[in-house]
Design a protein around this motif. Sequence first.
Motif, PDB file in Angstrom:
ATOM      1  N   PHE A   3       0.863  -1.173  -0.030  1.00  0.00           N
ATOM      2  CA  PHE A   3      -0.010   0.031   0.030  1.00  0.00           C
ATOM      3  C   PHE A   3       0.853   1.213  -0.063  1.00  0.00           C
ATOM      4  O   PHE A   3       0.996   2.156   1.060  1.00  0.00           O
ATOM      5  CB  PHE A   3      -1.050  -0.031   1.287  1.00  0.00           C
ATOM      6  N   PRO A   4       1.571   1.834  -1.163  1.00  0.00           N
ATOM      7  CA  PRO A   4       2.504   2.497  -1.034  1.00  0.00           C
ATOM      8  C   PRO A   4       1.902   3.967  -0.818  1.00  0.00           C
ATOM      9  O   PRO A   4       2.879   4.914  -0.524  1.00  0.00           O
ATOM     10  CB  PRO A   4       3.170   2.403  -2.507  1.00  0.00           C
ATOM     11  N   ASN A   5       0.686   4.203  -1.025  1.00  0.00           N
ATOM     12  CA  ASN A   5       0.210   5.658  -0.625  1.00  0.00           C
ATOM     13  C   ASN A   5      -0.338   5.797   0.556  1.00  0.00           C
ATOM     14  O   ASN A   5      -0.743   6.741   0.911  1.00  0.00           O
ATOM     15  CB  ASN A   5      -1.016   5.884  -1.623  1.00  0.00           C
ATOM     16  N   ASP A   6      -0.493   4.579   1.328  1.00  0.00           N
ATOM     17  CA  ASP A   6      -0.859   4.733   2.924  1.00  0.00           C
ATOM     18  C   ASP A   6       0.276   5.148   3.820  1.00  0.00           C
ATOM     19  O   ASP A   6       1.573   4.998   3.695  1.00  0.00           O
ATOM     20  CB  ASP A   6      -1.315   3.394   3.057  1.00  0.00           C
ATOM     21  N   GLY A   7      -0.237   5.900   4.975  1.00  0.00           N
ATOM     22  CA  GLY A   7       0.784   6.261   5.966  1.00  0.00           C
ATOM     23  C   GLY A   7       1.078   5.268   6.794  1.00  0.00           C
ATOM     24  O   GLY A   7       0.161   4.314   6.820  1.00  0.00           O
ATOM     25  N   ILE A   8       2.101   5.273   7.596  1.00  0.00           N
ATOM     26  CA  ILE A   8       2.455   4.119   8.525  1.00  0.00           C
ATOM     27  C   ILE A   8       3.067   4.582   9.742  1.00  0.00           C
ATOM     28  O   ILE A   8       3.899   5.581   9.889  1.00  0.00           O
ATOM     29  CB  ILE A   8       3.273   3.115   7.890  1.00  0.00           C
ATOM     30  N   VAL A   9       2.510   4.181  10.821  1.00  0.00           N
ATOM     31  CA  VAL A   9       2.953   4.904  12.306  1.00  0.00           C
ATOM     32  C   VAL A   9       3.110   3.631  12.852  1.00  0.00           C
ATOM     33  O   VAL A   9       2.360   2.586  13.132  1.00  0.00           O
ATOM     34  CB  VAL A   9       1.973   5.553  13.054  1.00  0.00           C
ATOM     35  N   ALA A  10       4.656   3.222  13.258  1.00  0.00           N
ATOM     36  CA  ALA A  10       4.953   1.918  13.950  1.00  0.00           C
ATOM     37  C   ALA A  10       5.594   2.378  15.125  1.00  0.00           C
ATOM     38  O   ALA A  10       6.284   3.383  15.373  1.00  0.00           O
ATOM     39  CB  ALA A  10       5.817   1.231  13.026  1.00  0.00           C
ATOM     40  N   GLU A  11       5.592   1.383  16.328  1.00  0.00           N
ATOM     41  CA  GLU A  11       6.301   1.589  17.494  1.00  0.00           C
ATOM     42  C   GLU A  11       7.481   2.008  17.475  1.00  0.00           C
ATOM     43  O   GLU A  11       8.250   2.673  18.183  1.00  0.00           O
ATOM     44  CB  GLU A  11       5.695   0.445  18.367  1.00  0.00           C
ATOM     45  N   GLU A  12       8.107   1.245  16.660  1.00  0.00           N
ATOM     46  CA  GLU A  12       9.818   1.153  16.569  1.00  0.00           C
ATOM     47  C   GLU A  12      10.348   2.009  15.612  1.00  0.00           C
ATOM     48  O   GLU A  12      11.492   2.123  15.343  1.00  0.00           O
ATOM     49  CB  GLU A  12      10.322  -0.354  16.340  1.00  0.00           C
TER      50      GLU A  12
END
Length: 452
Positions: free
Chosen positions: A58-67
């Motif tokens: 999903f290249p257009n999606d944002g990502i928020v990851a704990e690390e």
Amino acid sequence: MLDREIAESARIARRAGAILMEVYATDFSVAYKDEADPVTEADTRANAYIVGELRKAFPNDGIVAEENEDNSDALQSGRCWYVDPLDGTREFVARNGEFSVMLGLAIDGVSTLGVVYQPGTDKLYYGVVGDDAVLEERGERRRLRVSEVSEPSQLKLVVSRSHRNSAVAEVVARLGIRQETASGSVGLKAGLIAEQQADVYVHISDRSSAWDACGPEAILKAASEGGRWALHRPRGQSISLRRVGHAESKGHPRLQRGRIRRGAPGRIRGSPFHKTDSIGSTMAPVDWRQAWKAGRTPWDAGISPPALQHLLARGQIPGGRILVPGCGTGYDLATLARADREVVGLDLSDEARAAFLETHGDLPGSVSYEVGDFFSYEPGEGFDFVWDYTFFCALDPQQRGAWSETMKRLVKPAGLLATLLFPFEDPISGREGPPWPINTDLVRNLIEGSFE
């Protein structure tokens, strides 16, 4: 409905779970982000894998990851994935199997899809709000529905194995709950509720993260279609996931034409108070001028909060005259600056104003900074919008009536007041401030009859 997203995120979660189990089988080492926050090779390896796979799928999606250090995608509109690569690191270290991989998809700040995978038992929970919640286990697939139990004494409680505190025991006693089990991982506790092995989970803490909330929340909402489900966060409002990354859990404002309500889900970056930074215990009442002179300003985050960025992105802050009381070094003034706005900052401290001018001296003439007392402030004209970012909760409780009267005087009849309320707890709890304990009824009673 989001079938591809479910398929991809389930695949990614299973493979990430395999990575966790590879490390689990070794004599791994444990580091600590802080005293109570362990991290292992499993966290970082699974995090890198999940983020990489989500970016490919999903290249257009944002990502928020704990690390991940950069969680700025939380401020963007549209689709954003929230990732906890190893929820229950303490349980992982203790080798009791109660840990999981959690992925959640929020769309415009609302939890919409969730996947929770427990690699030790090969249990996969997933759900889409408005569709089904499902458990896949041992090759079988079944739909999930939360229970219909509503009598408090009949509720089955699931509590944290690692984080239970005395406040939880008090709630349990008041409700008369007698059935209780413990589990690690927020996702696994949500799974137990979705399976009807538990009915309620109580988490009372000043820490909460969006990656802990997004996936489990979506699964529980999906499992409650046509049934019962409610999310309450009594110490800090639930906030829109788009606004959150990783910081202390705080309340979040909603725009009101007066009457202030609790907002909607996580954890706000740039919040002005840390639980160990209360200065009320050493200054009663607080001498704010002296605090600025001494450089003792733990509330000054050095950035404009995501809460404000969110409201601006949604077009919920009008043009016209805007007041920011207790504006400190003025980052919010810079964020609000726009040609059709006359932005006024107000603070008691000459030192705060000097810091503002040093940092933001090139702002347009439509932004001004006044040094003075909020309660005796006479602007000559009311304001279309007042942005109270934890100004209210910093005031001595004896000043709350005066705050209400002053806001009534400063806000125009058709104007808006946005107030962040934090911390949400019983005002008679005995907790020292600032910030001082607040609840919705207290604020509602203060502004009743003057705001819609």
